[in-house]
Scaffold this active site. Structure first.
Site, PDB file in Angstrom:
ATOM      1  N   LYS A 120      -0.966  21.206-109.211  1.00 12.87           N
ATOM      2  CA  LYS A 120      -1.344  21.452-107.906  1.00 12.87           C
ATOM      3  C   LYS A 120      -2.324  20.625-106.632  1.00 12.87           C
ATOM      4  O   LYS A 120      -1.622  20.961-105.857  1.00 12.87           O
ATOM      5  CB  LYS A 120      -2.925  22.572-107.717  1.00 12.87           C
ATOM      6  CG  LYS A 120      -2.835  23.588-106.407  1.00 12.87           C
ATOM      7  CD  LYS A 120      -3.537  24.830-106.476  1.00 12.87           C
ATOM      8  CE  LYS A 120      -5.600  24.006-106.672  1.00 12.87           C
ATOM      9  NZ  LYS A 120      -6.042  25.034-106.747  1.00 12.87           N
ATOM     10  N   ASP A 138      -2.184  28.064-105.352  1.00 17.27           N
ATOM     11  CA  ASP A 138      -4.127  28.321-105.523  1.00 17.27           C
ATOM     12  C   ASP A 138      -3.723  29.797-105.715  1.00 17.27           C
ATOM     13  O   ASP A 138      -3.066  30.882-105.222  1.00 17.27           O
ATOM     14  CB  ASP A 138      -4.403  27.658-104.611  1.00 17.27           C
ATOM     15  CG  ASP A 138      -4.402  28.579-102.998  1.00 17.27           C
ATOM     16  OD1 ASP A 138      -3.175  29.212-102.987  1.00 17.27           O
ATOM     17  OD2 ASP A 138      -5.078  28.373-102.331  1.00 17.27           O
TER      18      ASP A 138
END
Length: 212
Positions: A120, A138
């Site tokens: 991420k 997220d």
């Protein structure tokens, strides 16, 4: 959800916010990398308060290494999990100097080799700084993608791959930011603000709410 709906959703996001960006404060690729490492399980507001004091003093790998672990901790101690994050930042700075001449690398493999940098975080840096077609998923994006049915998936990686596949190419570079902002301020976890939502008529969420 069909392709026409997705295209209209992102057309509206673009119309309302043509140049979206992260809410993390940064002025260089290195500053963004450090801010994203610090933002894990923390708010952007909290990270920005800490980095507003840190970056004027140390905003290069060399300068943060010079602070040392204890010195860095003093600046970031208001952020959750700061002891482990400080260790990761110090080690990341060391590796950036040793392997990349102090510069943030532009490829995923090199980024993910840095302590505290997962998929991420790498995607955020690749997309925001280097404008690559990367999708950082997220909790907000995961929720919005599933709730609206833009890109439903059982896990983060599945949602990421579907978004990259389904988001119209012309909107893909900025989709990450639009979806985060939508999840943060409109499609909230506990109670989405459906009555105030720009895409309510296109969303396929079965339990829409009013704003009462």
């Amino acid at each position: 959800m069909n392709a026409a709906k997705r295209r209209e959703i992102f057309r509206r996001f673009h119309e309302d916010n043509p140049n979206p960006t992260t809410e993390l404060a940064y002025s260089s690729p290195f500053e963004l990398l450090i801010a994203v490492i610090l933002s894990a399980q923390a708010t952007d507001v909290g990270v920005n308060k800490a980095t507003a004091k840190l970056f004027p003093v140390a905003n290069t790998p060399e300068a943060i290494l010079a602070l040392g672990l204890d010195g860095l901790c003093e600046y970031i101690k208001t952020i959750g999990l700061y002891p482990s994050k400080a260790k990761n930042v110090i080690e990341t700075c060391r590796l950036l100097i040793e392997r990349h001449q102090g510069q943030v690398p532009e490829d995923r493999e090199a980024l993910e080799a840095l302590p505290g940098v997962g998929r991420k975080t790498a995607n955020v840096v690749l997309n925001t700084v280097f404008r690559q077609y990367a999708m950082a998923v997220d909790t907000h994006i995961f929720r919005v993608s599933n709730r609206t049915r833009i890109a439903p998936g059982r896990n983060v990686l599945e949602v990421e791959r579907k978004l990259v596949k389904f988001v119209p190419r012309q909107y893909l570079l900025d989709a990450h930011h639009w979806l985060i902002l939508h999840g943060r301020y409109v499609c909230k976890a506990r109670k989405p603000l459906c009555g105030s939502c720009r895409i309510e008529d296109l969303c396929e969420y079965k339990h829409k709410t009013s704003d009462d």
